[in-house]
Design a protein around this motif. Structure first.
Motif, PDB file in Angstrom:
ATOM      1  N   PRO A  36      19.451  56.428  33.464  1.00  0.00           N
ATOM      2  CA  PRO A  36      18.934  57.411  34.422  1.00  0.00           C
ATOM      3  C   PRO A  36      20.084  58.059  35.185  1.00  0.00           C
ATOM      4  O   PRO A  36      21.087  57.411  35.468  1.00  0.00           O
ATOM      5  CB  PRO A  36      18.084  56.544  35.345  1.00  0.00           C
ATOM      6  CG  PRO A  36      18.800  55.231  35.373  1.00  0.00           C
ATOM      7  CD  PRO A  36      19.447  55.057  34.022  1.00  0.00           C
ATOM      8  N   LEU A  40      14.706  56.527  40.632  1.00  0.00           N
ATOM      9  CA  LEU A  40      13.430  56.279  39.972  1.00  0.00           C
ATOM     10  C   LEU A  40      12.351  56.002  41.008  1.00  0.00           C
ATOM     11  O   LEU A  40      12.643  55.522  42.107  1.00  0.00           O
ATOM     12  CB  LEU A  40      13.526  55.094  39.015  1.00  0.00           C
ATOM     13  CG  LEU A  40      14.285  55.292  37.702  1.00  0.00           C
ATOM     14  CD1 LEU A  40      15.795  55.265  37.916  1.00  0.00           C
ATOM     15  CD2 LEU A  40      13.883  54.232  36.685  1.00  0.00           C
ATOM     16  N   TYR A  96      11.265  58.430  34.744  1.00  0.00           N
ATOM     17  CA  TYR A  96      11.659  58.358  36.156  1.00  0.00           C
ATOM     18  C   TYR A  96      10.506  57.966  37.082  1.00  0.00           C
ATOM     19  O   TYR A  96      10.720  57.742  38.268  1.00  0.00           O
ATOM     20  CB  TYR A  96      12.263  59.691  36.608  1.00  0.00           C
ATOM     21  CG  TYR A  96      13.648  59.905  36.052  1.00  0.00           C
ATOM     22  CD1 TYR A  96      14.760  59.339  36.675  1.00  0.00           C
ATOM     23  CD2 TYR A  96      13.851  60.628  34.888  1.00  0.00           C
ATOM     24  CE1 TYR A  96      16.029  59.502  36.157  1.00  0.00           C
ATOM     25  CE2 TYR A  96      15.125  60.806  34.360  1.00  0.00           C
ATOM     26  CZ  TYR A  96      16.210  60.236  34.996  1.00  0.00           C
ATOM     27  OH  TYR A  96      17.477  60.392  34.478  1.00  0.00           O
TER      28      TYR A  96
END
Length: 336
Positions: A36, A40, A96
């Motif tokens: 990522p 998140l 996410y």
């Protein structure tokens, strides 16, 4: 025979297909390889403070450290978990936004509610099972002592000899405790009246005060009461005994064969999340769940750590849905 015109058209189409693939390949690789690259969102579809919420926050801290990104826990309670799960189901499928789903949101509610804001299979990409927690059949201590009830067999015998006398509390119609009670009535011949409360906490208070005789409680919530001698544990609801209550038999061992109900929870992403992202999330959450301090916290909560592959979790959820189709139908519970 292929004409020159057809041949040129096919070559042109082939060239276009290659161009499109090359154009999208960097974007797909970037999405998976750099994931990522921003914080998140981890949705908990229940109020703050419960075992599931506490575990989500522990995992958010560990996974956030692994990713080098913040994992923000957001409580979106309501409708038995359906509201929070629905929010995630409608979120972008980029990994996410996640949800801590549970047996209610993904196995019970699909058969209990007349309509859901999501499809429990199509709208989610399973990441990993986090934990499985047995429920435990507990009885008011004074009631048990006064009537010589020390086993499930004793309880069933008392119910038969005192028809209409027993009652069992639950956190509400369609709750795990309600479904377990109805299954014991159907398969074990339990003669008991269901008394639903507005949540597990008031049901537990009713048990402690003697307003209710028995209850199927979550092990995490019941363990302190059992340990302090305030209630007596008769059996756990899963096929295997709990490591926290090694001396307490299962209902299956107690003579009601095939009785296997428990509470579980796990991590889901929106349906259609790219496989490389699912695998990255799975690796991070499994790593966190295998950390000694996380395993210890889960054990204190009465949970056995159950991390595994995304495919294993997907198959597990499908099996649980089929199991609870029968159990919810048997209970007659429904919510419009």
């Amino acid at each position: 025979m292929m004409t020159p015109l057809l041949s040129r058209c096919l070559r042109a189409l082939s060239a276009c297909a290659v161009a499109v693939a090359l154009a999208f390949a960097p974007a797909l690789g970037h999405a998976a390889g750099d994931f990522p690259n921003k914080p998140l969102r981890f949705v908990v579809p229940y109020p703050p403070g419960g075992p599931l919420d506490l575990m989500a926050r522990v995992l958010a801290e560990k996974v956030g450290a692994e990713f080098g990104q913040t994992v923000v826990v957001e409580n979106r309670a309501g409708a038995g978990g359906n509201i929070g799960a629905g929010v995630v189901a409608k979120s972008p499928a980029d990994g996410y936004t996640l949800v801590m789903g549970a047996v209610a949101t993904h196995a019970i509610n699909p058969w209990l509610y007349a309509s859901l804001p999501y499809d429990p299979i199509r709208d989610f990409s399973p990441i990993t099972l986090v934990a499985a927690v047995p429920n435990v059949l507990v009885i008011n201590r004074e009631f048990a002592d006064a009537n010589g009830i020390a086993t499930v067999g004793d309880l069933l015998a008392y119910g038969k000899s005192h028809p209409g006398r027993l009652n069992y509390a639950s956190g509400g119609n369609g709750s795990a405790g309600h479904l377990a009670g109805e299954l014991l009535r159907a398969r074990g011949g339990l003669d008991a009246v269901h008394v639903p409360y507005q949540g597990a906490a008031p049901a537990q208070l009713a048990l402690l005060s003697g307003q209710a005789d028995i209850m199927f409680d979550n092990l995490a919530a019941a363990a302190p009461l059992i340990r302090d001698g305030k209630v007596k544990a008769l059996a756990v609801t899963t096929l295997a005994r709990s490591s926290l209550l090694k001396d307490v038999p299962t209902i299956d061992e107690s003579g009601v064969k095939g009785f296997d109900l428990g509470t579980w929870f796990g991590v889901f992403a929106p349906g259609g999340t790219p496989l490389p992202v699912v695998e990255r999330l799975n690796q991070a959450y499994v790593k966190a769940l295998n950390l000694p301090d996380v395993r210890e916290r889960l054990l204190i909560m009465g949970s056995d750590t159950r991390p595994g592959s995304a495919d294993d979790f997907k198959a597990f959820v499908a099996g649980e849905m089929e199991k609870y189709r029968e159990v919810v139908k048997l209970s007659g519970a429904s919510i419009n």
